[in-house]
Every structure is written in structure tokens, then in C-alpha cells.
Write a protein that holds these residues in place. Structure first.
Motif, PDB file in Angstrom:
ATOM      1  N   LEU A  40     -23.286 -73.988 -72.575  1.00 28.94           N
ATOM      2  CA  LEU A  40     -23.900 -74.567 -71.380  1.00 28.94           C
ATOM      3  C   LEU A  40     -25.231 -73.887 -71.074  1.00 28.94           C
ATOM      4  O   LEU A  40     -26.217 -74.551 -70.741  1.00 28.94           O
ATOM      5  CB  LEU A  40     -22.952 -74.460 -70.185  1.00 28.94           C
ATOM      6  CG  LEU A  40     -23.420 -75.162 -68.924  1.00 28.94           C
ATOM      7  CD1 LEU A  40     -23.468 -76.676 -69.132  1.00 28.94           C
ATOM      8  CD2 LEU A  40     -22.510 -74.822 -67.764  1.00 28.94           C
ATOM      9  N   VAL A  41     -25.274 -72.577 -71.206  1.00 25.99           N
ATOM     10  CA  VAL A  41     -26.522 -71.845 -70.970  1.00 25.99           C
ATOM     11  C   VAL A  41     -27.583 -72.282 -71.977  1.00 25.99           C
ATOM     12  O   VAL A  41     -28.730 -72.559 -71.604  1.00 25.99           O
ATOM     13  CB  VAL A  41     -26.292 -70.320 -71.045  1.00 25.99           C
ATOM     14  CG1 VAL A  41     -27.614 -69.569 -70.978  1.00 25.99           C
ATOM     15  CG2 VAL A  41     -25.356 -69.860 -69.928  1.00 25.99           C
ATOM     16  N   ALA A  42     -27.206 -72.373 -73.237  1.00 20.74           N
ATOM     17  CA  ALA A  42     -28.152 -72.815 -74.272  1.00 20.74           C
ATOM     18  C   ALA A  42     -28.643 -74.233 -73.988  1.00 20.74           C
ATOM     19  O   ALA A  42     -29.836 -74.527 -74.157  1.00 20.74           O
ATOM     20  CB  ALA A  42     -27.509 -72.731 -75.652  1.00 20.74           C
ATOM     21  N   ASP A  43     -27.742 -75.114 -73.578  1.00 25.74           N
ATOM     22  CA  ASP A  43     -28.137 -76.491 -73.257  1.00 25.74           C
ATOM     23  C   ASP A  43     -29.130 -76.520 -72.097  1.00 25.74           C
ATOM     24  O   ASP A  43     -30.129 -77.268 -72.130  1.00 25.74           O
ATOM     25  CB  ASP A  43     -26.912 -77.346 -72.914  1.00 25.74           C
ATOM     26  CG  ASP A  43     -26.042 -77.644 -74.109  1.00 25.74           C
ATOM     27  OD1 ASP A  43     -26.441 -77.362 -75.263  1.00 25.74           O
ATOM     28  OD2 ASP A  43     -24.921 -78.169 -73.902  1.00 25.74           O
ATOM     29  N   ALA A  44     -28.883 -75.719 -71.073  1.00 22.63           N
ATOM     30  CA  ALA A  44     -29.787 -75.678 -69.924  1.00 22.63           C
ATOM     31  C   ALA A  44     -31.155 -75.144 -70.327  1.00 22.63           C
ATOM     32  O   ALA A  44     -32.185 -75.728 -69.987  1.00 22.63           O
ATOM     33  CB  ALA A  44     -29.189 -74.823 -68.811  1.00 22.63           C
ATOM     34  N   PHE A  45     -31.165 -74.057 -71.077  1.00 26.15           N
ATOM     35  CA  PHE A  45     -32.432 -73.480 -71.517  1.00 26.15           C
ATOM     36  C   PHE A  45     -33.203 -74.454 -72.399  1.00 26.15           C
ATOM     37  O   PHE A  45     -34.419 -74.588 -72.263  1.00 26.15           O
ATOM     38  CB  PHE A  45     -32.203 -72.155 -72.240  1.00 26.15           C
ATOM     39  CG  PHE A  45     -32.017 -70.966 -71.333  1.00 26.15           C
ATOM     40  CD1 PHE A  45     -31.396 -71.078 -70.094  1.00 26.15           C
ATOM     41  CD2 PHE A  45     -32.465 -69.729 -71.708  1.00 26.15           C
ATOM     42  CE1 PHE A  45     -31.234 -69.985 -69.252  1.00 26.15           C
ATOM     43  CE2 PHE A  45     -32.302 -68.613 -70.895  1.00 26.15           C
ATOM     44  CZ  PHE A  45     -31.691 -68.751 -69.660  1.00 26.15           C
ATOM     45  N   THR A  46     -32.506 -75.139 -73.303  1.00 24.57           N
ATOM     46  CA  THR A  46     -33.163 -76.106 -74.176  1.00 24.57           C
ATOM     47  C   THR A  46     -33.731 -77.262 -73.367  1.00 24.57           C
ATOM     48  O   THR A  46     -34.876 -77.688 -73.582  1.00 24.57           O
ATOM     49  CB  THR A  46     -32.159 -76.633 -75.223  1.00 24.57           C
ATOM     50  OG1 THR A  46     -31.706 -75.532 -76.012  1.00 24.57           O
ATOM     51  CG2 THR A  46     -32.812 -77.670 -76.132  1.00 24.57           C
ATOM     52  N   ALA A  47     -32.955 -77.779 -72.425  1.00 21.89           N
ATOM     53  CA  ALA A  47     -33.418 -78.897 -71.582  1.00 21.89           C
ATOM     54  C   ALA A  47     -34.635 -78.515 -70.745  1.00 21.89           C
ATOM     55  O   ALA A  47     -35.431 -79.378 -70.400  1.00 21.89           O
ATOM     56  CB  ALA A  47     -32.273 -79.367 -70.674  1.00 21.89           C
ATOM     57  N   LEU A  48     -34.765 -77.228 -70.464  1.00 23.26           N
ATOM     58  CA  LEU A  48     -35.899 -76.751 -69.677  1.00 23.26           C
ATOM     59  C   LEU A  48     -37.046 -76.205 -70.516  1.00 23.26           C
ATOM     60  O   LEU A  48     -38.061 -75.756 -69.997  1.00 23.26           O
ATOM     61  CB  LEU A  48     -35.426 -75.665 -68.694  1.00 23.26           C
ATOM     62  CG  LEU A  48     -34.527 -76.157 -67.570  1.00 23.26           C
ATOM     63  CD1 LEU A  48     -33.838 -74.990 -66.887  1.00 23.26           C
ATOM     64  CD2 LEU A  48     -35.324 -76.984 -66.574  1.00 23.26           C
ATOM     65  N   THR A  94     -22.540 -67.763 -59.650  1.00 28.27           N
ATOM     66  CA  THR A  94     -21.173 -67.250 -59.551  1.00 28.27           C
ATOM     67  C   THR A  94     -20.214 -67.953 -60.497  1.00 28.27           C
ATOM     68  O   THR A  94     -19.071 -67.543 -60.633  1.00 28.27           O
ATOM     69  CB  THR A  94     -20.630 -67.393 -58.119  1.00 28.27           C
ATOM     70  OG1 THR A  94     -20.644 -68.774 -57.751  1.00 28.27           O
ATOM     71  CG2 THR A  94     -21.453 -66.577 -57.140  1.00 28.27           C
ATOM     72  N   SER A  95     -20.676 -68.997 -61.156  1.00 28.51           N
ATOM     73  CA  SER A  95     -19.822 -69.778 -62.037  1.00 28.51           C
ATOM     74  C   SER A  95     -19.672 -69.103 -63.391  1.00 28.51           C
ATOM     75  O   SER A  95     -20.607 -68.484 -63.905  1.00 28.51           O
ATOM     76  CB  SER A  95     -20.426 -71.176 -62.221  1.00 28.51           C
ATOM     77  OG  SER A  95     -19.593 -71.982 -63.002  1.00 28.51           O
ATOM     78  N   ASN A  96     -18.497 -69.213 -63.994  1.00 29.61           N
ATOM     79  CA  ASN A  96     -18.252 -68.675 -65.324  1.00 29.61           C
ATOM     80  C   ASN A  96     -18.831 -69.664 -66.342  1.00 29.61           C
ATOM     81  O   ASN A  96     -18.271 -70.732 -66.569  1.00 29.61           O
ATOM     82  CB  ASN A  96     -16.759 -68.474 -65.542  1.00 29.61           C
ATOM     83  CG  ASN A  96     -16.466 -67.724 -66.810  1.00 29.61           C
ATOM     84  OD1 ASN A  96     -17.353 -67.155 -67.428  1.00 29.61           O
ATOM     85  ND2 ASN A  96     -15.219 -67.734 -67.217  1.00 29.61           N
ATOM     86  N   LEU A  97     -19.946 -69.323 -66.938  1.00 31.84           N
ATOM     87  CA  LEU A  97     -20.677 -70.227 -67.814  1.00 31.84           C
ATOM     88  C   LEU A  97     -20.375 -69.948 -69.280  1.00 31.84           C
ATOM     89  O   LEU A  97     -20.236 -68.806 -69.678  1.00 31.84           O
ATOM     90  CB  LEU A  97     -22.181 -70.064 -67.589  1.00 31.84           C
ATOM     91  CG  LEU A  97     -22.670 -70.190 -66.158  1.00 31.84           C
ATOM     92  CD1 LEU A  97     -24.146 -69.866 -66.086  1.00 31.84           C
ATOM     93  CD2 LEU A  97     -22.388 -71.571 -65.615  1.00 31.84           C
ATOM     94  N   THR A  98     -20.323 -71.010 -70.067  1.00 34.54           N
ATOM     95  CA  THR A  98     -20.195 -70.838 -71.508  1.00 34.54           C
ATOM     96  C   THR A  98     -21.592 -70.630 -72.093  1.00 34.54           C
ATOM     97  O   THR A  98     -22.602 -71.042 -71.512  1.00 34.54           O
ATOM     98  CB  THR A  98     -19.558 -72.069 -72.174  1.00 34.54           C
ATOM     99  OG1 THR A  98     -20.444 -73.196 -72.012  1.00 34.54           O
ATOM    100  CG2 THR A  98     -18.188 -72.392 -71.578  1.00 34.54           C
ATOM    101  N   LEU A  99     -21.641 -70.005 -73.247  1.00 33.23           N
ATOM    102  CA  LEU A  99     -22.931 -69.840 -73.925  1.00 33.23           C
ATOM    103  C   LEU A  99     -23.520 -71.194 -74.286  1.00 33.23           C
ATOM    104  O   LEU A  99     -24.743 -71.380 -74.238  1.00 33.23           O
ATOM    105  CB  LEU A  99     -22.764 -68.980 -75.168  1.00 33.23           C
ATOM    106  CG  LEU A  99     -22.439 -67.514 -74.903  1.00 33.23           C
ATOM    107  CD1 LEU A  99     -22.180 -66.782 -76.215  1.00 33.23           C
ATOM    108  CD2 LEU A  99     -23.565 -66.836 -74.140  1.00 33.23           C
TER     109      LEU A  99
END
Length: 85
Positions: free
Chosen positions: A74-82, A67-72
């Protein structure tokens, strides 16, 4: 089989504002699902993911809420970290 809810949704989504909201919500939930699935598969905790990303554990909780308004970024950082692409 077309239900009453299907009809309601079809009517509701004809309005561009409703459609935009629906698409946003769908993307937020898809991102939350992908991050959560990868975390479980790789046995990575919220604390560990937060450390890898340099953010708070609370920020990871926000990502996972869907439900959080995410920046691209932040999403890229999460995907990269995973290790996701």
C-alpha cells in the motif's frame, strides 16, 4: 538542555518493546507526512489519489491518519501514484 521528559523518554525507550512501538509509530507518521506533503504540493485530493491507487477514499484517510497498520504494498502504491521514490 535535557528536560524531565527527555529523561523519561530515555528510560522508557530502554525497554525493547517500548522502543519497537516508538519506531513503528515514527514510521507511520513519517509515511503519513510524506503522502500528505506530496498531495498538497501536487494538488491531489484524497478522492483522486484513491482513484489512482484503486482504493477507497477512506483507505487514503487511514494512510493520512498516521495510525493505520499499512502494508508495504500500500505504501509503495501510494508513493508510485504520487510520483515519489
Amino acid at each position: 538542555r535535557h528536560t524531565m521528559f527527555d529523561e523519561f523518554l530515555d528510560d522508557h525507550l530502554r525497554d525493547p518493546e517500548n522502543l519497537r512501538y516508538f519506531q513503528r509509530a515514527g514510521l507511520q507518521l513519517e509515511i503519513a507526512f510524506q503522502v500528505n506533503h506530496a498531495m498538497k504540493a501536487k494538488k491531489i485530493s484524497r478522492k483522486e489519489l484513491a482513484a489512482r491507487m484503486g482504493v477507497s477514499k477512506g483507505r487514503i484517510t487511514q494512510i493520512l491518519s498516521g495510525t493505520s497498520n499499512l502494508t508495504l504494498r500500500l505504501v509503495a502504491d501510494a508513493f508510485t501514484a504520487l510520483g515519489l521514490q
